[in-house]
Design an enzyme around this catalytic site. Structure first.
Site, mmCIF file in Angstrom:
data_model
loop_
_atom_site.group_PDB
_atom_site.id
_atom_site.type_symbol
_atom_site.label_atom_id
_atom_site.label_comp_id
_atom_site.label_asym_id
_atom_site.label_seq_id
_atom_site.Cartn_x
_atom_site.Cartn_y
_atom_site.Cartn_z
ATOM 1 N N PHE A 5 -9.776 -41.966 -33.134
ATOM 2 C CA PHE A 5 -10.229 -41.044 -34.371
ATOM 3 C C PHE A 5 -11.970 -39.842 -34.336
ATOM 4 O O PHE A 5 -11.970 -39.583 -35.693
ATOM 5 C CB PHE A 5 -10.777 -42.900 -35.379
ATOM 6 C CG PHE A 5 -12.439 -42.915 -34.578
ATOM 7 C CD1 PHE A 5 -13.928 -42.812 -35.323
ATOM 8 C CD2 PHE A 5 -12.915 -43.489 -33.570
ATOM 9 C CE1 PHE A 5 -14.777 -43.277 -35.317
ATOM 10 C CE2 PHE A 5 -13.647 -44.385 -32.618
ATOM 11 C CZ PHE A 5 -14.848 -44.157 -33.804
ATOM 12 N N LYS A 6 -12.442 -39.656 -33.435
ATOM 13 C CA LYS A 6 -13.244 -39.625 -33.336
ATOM 14 C C LYS A 6 -12.808 -37.884 -33.882
ATOM 15 O O LYS A 6 -13.476 -37.093 -34.347
ATOM 16 C CB LYS A 6 -14.123 -39.109 -32.439
ATOM 17 C CG LYS A 6 -14.804 -40.329 -31.903
ATOM 18 C CD LYS A 6 -15.905 -41.250 -32.410
ATOM 19 C CE LYS A 6 -16.153 -42.124 -31.897
ATOM 20 N NZ LYS A 6 -17.325 -42.547 -30.924
#
Length: 737
Positions: A344-345
């Site tokens: 998700f980064k």
């Protein structure tokens, strides 16, 4: 040439009469006079010699809204179709279109626009004006272009009911929907401000929204930032330096050690505005939400749109970017691993480098410092490596990670993502040390001053302590809810719960921000592993690190004891009491604990619930889900799944954030699937997993990175501040000097 240079009042009053009326009102009703004068001055100073230019598809209501805005500002209203084109051509627009055809019509329309000039007016463009570049460049020079963004389905319904027959480009084989979609690229190219226009919103309301949007555009002073540790009573306009979005992107951490937050809070969307985004793509949703969070004085809307389309249109493997998948029962997975580094980064760290490069002054070099417990490292390295070469010459990055505190594949990925301006450094300690070391370097004025004077280099942060990191995360939480509405799972307004594996509190904070902006999220469920300090805190209000040691788990990205973004949340529920926040976090730093007041704990527990999961239960969940569905969860998503099963009440859907692809944690996944013999080579592990044919498939980007780079080389440092600072100085000398 068509000219309107100055507005002419609709009602003529002699100067003496006006002065007499003003004097009487001022003496008899001074408060009323002040309010009327303030309103008049505000309206007339809004335009000056500039025009408000309304742009949008046919059927957007430009003419009607333009008339109302003109009445409110008491200024001329010009409709390009009626007042310019038909006057110039001596025939109706539909007759002209029929006479010369589509292509020639656009050219003739553009020529008429080039001969037109006005000032201090409200101008309603035709739906096809933006397709003529030279004409739009001419009219935009003296105006603020407001895009009336109406959902395509609403426009089609309106045009069908009106039986409109003069749509430029409409021909056999070309549908109205095709034309409307094609034109969006031109509207996005020219607008300065977007106003969302729902289907059932009154024109009067939309006119007010246009005026509010223009006021915001002209006054960036409204969108300043403060530190979570700012003491309001000690601040004044004269003695405090105002900070804007571009400032906080560059600075990262406040000088007092606090985190930046918007002084007036986040923008609110109406239910109609959110509903207008149900049919939108992920990229369109991101553009709308981020435009409202980033003032155009910091990054113009057209530039922001360009960045967003590049990032989410080219760098993600799934066309939906962040798809929502049904798992079982009332549980849904928000898949956040389709970016280049499989976590998700990527949503923030593909975007932030471009924002940062746009905002920084050209006269200085910048070194980005990052601390990671796993996924941030490869994501930030990959993101900054995609900048143009001219930007990479003046922007470099150092990624600190716990040498023995990340998975083997994560380490291989971070080492493999190193580029000519980006390096990974292993630290012989844990994530909390890495994060604390960066904070201390930022607040060490002797060190930062030395780097600036000696090397012309400033420090900046790309961790989730940087405000810009949170904004893209708000987008995917909002988008997930809209996807459930679009899929018919819920109707807009129905609540959902969100469960997120949580370490540094940034992801769950972004979900809470989405709720504040109008997304109907009921509860945010905080899922921890055995480093469950947040679970204890949410249940008791006691944040206590005394006697706690970091435990190495199968979900290393949430192996965190000090959750930095919690400070932003506490600042919010404490009504921006910077003195209290300072006291709490100084006590945490000096004594290792703090206790939240009872009233604040009550507020917190209205928003958050929490639970934790053991490694044993994590692996069992992975096995169970795979056995029943054929889908493999990563270890962090499994933590959230276990906690969701325990805490949800099944009265509404629950969205579980799937924060990473299982490929990154192959040894743990293979163990969960009860495969006895595990090859220690990361690439071999991925090939073994791919042979199972499970969903989702092996991550493309991770596989390619491991194929190209192997294990590579990287620097390893002792857990010593002076050693880290010396290492940073050496890297600066080698890259910038």
């Amino acid at each position: 040439m068509f000219h309107i240079f100055q507005y002419q009042p609709l009602r003529l009053i002699s100067q003496n009469s006006l002065s007499s009326m003003c004097l009487k009102l001022m003496l008899s009703r001074p408060v009323a006079f002040a309010q009327i004068w303030k309103s008049w001055f505000s309206s007339h100073s809004l335009l000056g010699k500039k025009n408000i230019i309304l742009m949008g598809p046919p059927g957007a209501g430009k003419t009607t809204i333009g008339k109302i805005v003109g009445q409110k500002l008491d200024c001329p209203v010009i409709d390009i179709d009626d007042d310019v084109l038909e006057t110039t051509w001596n025939m109706s627009v539909s007759e002209k279109l029929q006479d010369v055809g589509y292509k020639e019509f656009l050219e003739e329309e553009g020529k008429a626009l080039l001969k037109f000039s006005a000032s201090g007016s409200v101008i309603s463009l035709s739906g096809s004006n933006p397709m003529h570049a030279a004409g739009m460049q001419h009219i935009k020079k003296n105006g603020i272009v407001v895009y009336l963004d109406v959902p395509t389905t609403v426009i089609m319904s309106r045009l069908k009911s009106k039986e409109t027959d003069r749509i430029v480009g409409l021909s056999p084989g070309v549908t109205l929907k095709d034309i409307l979609q094609f034109r969006k690229q031109f509207y996005k190219r020219w607008f300065d401000i977007r106003v969302l226009c729902g289907g059932d919103v009154a024109a009067e309301v939309l006119a007010e929204k246009v005026l509010d949007a223009v006021k915001r555009y002209q006054d960036s002073e409204l969108e300043t930032f403060i530190s979570t540790r700012s003491i309001k009573s000690g601040r004044s306009t004269e003695d405090s330096h105002k900070l804007y979005f571009s400032d906080v992107v560059i600075q990262g951490l406040a000088l007092d050690g606090g985190l930046f937050v918007p002084e007036r809070g986040l923008p609110k969307f109406t239910a109609e505005e959110w509903q207008g985004l149900i049919e939108a793509t992920y990229i369109e949703r991101a553009q709308v939400i981020l435009e409202r969070c980033i003032h155009p004085a910091d990054i113009p809307a057209s530039k922001l749109a360009e960045i967003i389309e590049t990032v989410y249109g080219e760098n993600f493997s799934c066309s939906k970017v962040a798809p929502v998948r049904h798992l079982a029962g009332n549980q849904f997975l928000l898949e956040l691993f389709h970016g280049p580094t499989a976590s998700f980064k990527d949503f923030a760290l593909q975007l932030v480098p471009h924002l940062f490069a746009y905002c920084i002054p050209r006269s200085c070099n910048y070194l980005i410092l990052v601390a990671t417990s796993g996924d941030t490292g490869s994501a930030v390295l990959d993101g900054f490596s995609r900048l143009p070469d001219t930007d990479k010459q003046r922007i470099a990055l150092v990624n600190f990670f716990p040498e023995d505190g990340v998975s083997p594949i994560q380490k291989s990925q971070m080492i493999g993502c190193q580029k000519e301006n980006a390096w990974s450094v292993g630290v012989k300690s844990d994530f909390d040390f890495c994060q604390t070391a960066i904070k201390q370097m930022f607040t060490n004025s002797d060190f930062t001053g030395f780097l600036t004077v000696e090397y012309g280099t400033a420090l900046a942060a790309a961790n989730s302590i940087n405000w810009a990191r949170l904004l893209p995360q708000i987008v995917y939480h909002a988008s997930a809810y809209l996807d459930l509405v679009h899929q018919g799972i819920i109707s807009f307004g129905s609540p959902v719960d969100i469960c997120i594996p949580t370490g540094n509190f940034g992801n769950i904070l972004a979900a809470f921000y989405a709720k504040m902006m109008g997304i109907p999220i009921r509860k945010c469920i905080c899922a921890s592993n055995e480093n469950n300090v947040l679970t204890d805190f949410i249940k008791t209000g006691a944040y206590d690190l005394r006697g706690r040691k970091l435990i190495s788990t199968f979900s290393p990205a949430v192996d965190i004891l000090k959750s930095s973004n919690l400070e932003r949340y506490l600042h919010l529920i404490a009504n921006e009491d910077g003195q209290l926040v300072t006291q709490l976090f100084n006590q945490l730093e000096n004594q290792g604990h703090f206790q939240l007041r009872k009233d604040l704990l009550g507020k917190l527990q209205q928003d958050l619930v929490a639970g934790w999961c053991s490694d044993e239960d994590c692996l069992a969940a992975i096995h169970s889900v795979y056995s029943t569905t054929g889908y493999i969860l990563d270890t962090h998503t499994a933590v959230a799944k276990v906690v969701a099963d325990r805490l949800q009440d099944r009265t509404c859907p629950i969205i579980i954030s799937s924060t990473a692809h299982y490929s990154k944690f192959a040894p743990a996944i293979l163990r969960a699937l009860r495969i006895a013999e595990i090859n220690q080579n990361p690439l071999s592990q991925l090939h073994l997993l791919s042979s199972y044919g499970a969903l989702p498939p092996i991550h493309w980007g991770l596989l390619e990175t491991l194929k190209k780079t192997g294990n590579g080389d990287h620097q390893v440092c002792a857990a010593d501040m002076s050693v880290l600072m010396t290492h940073i100085e050496t890297l600066i000398q080698n890259h910038f000097m």
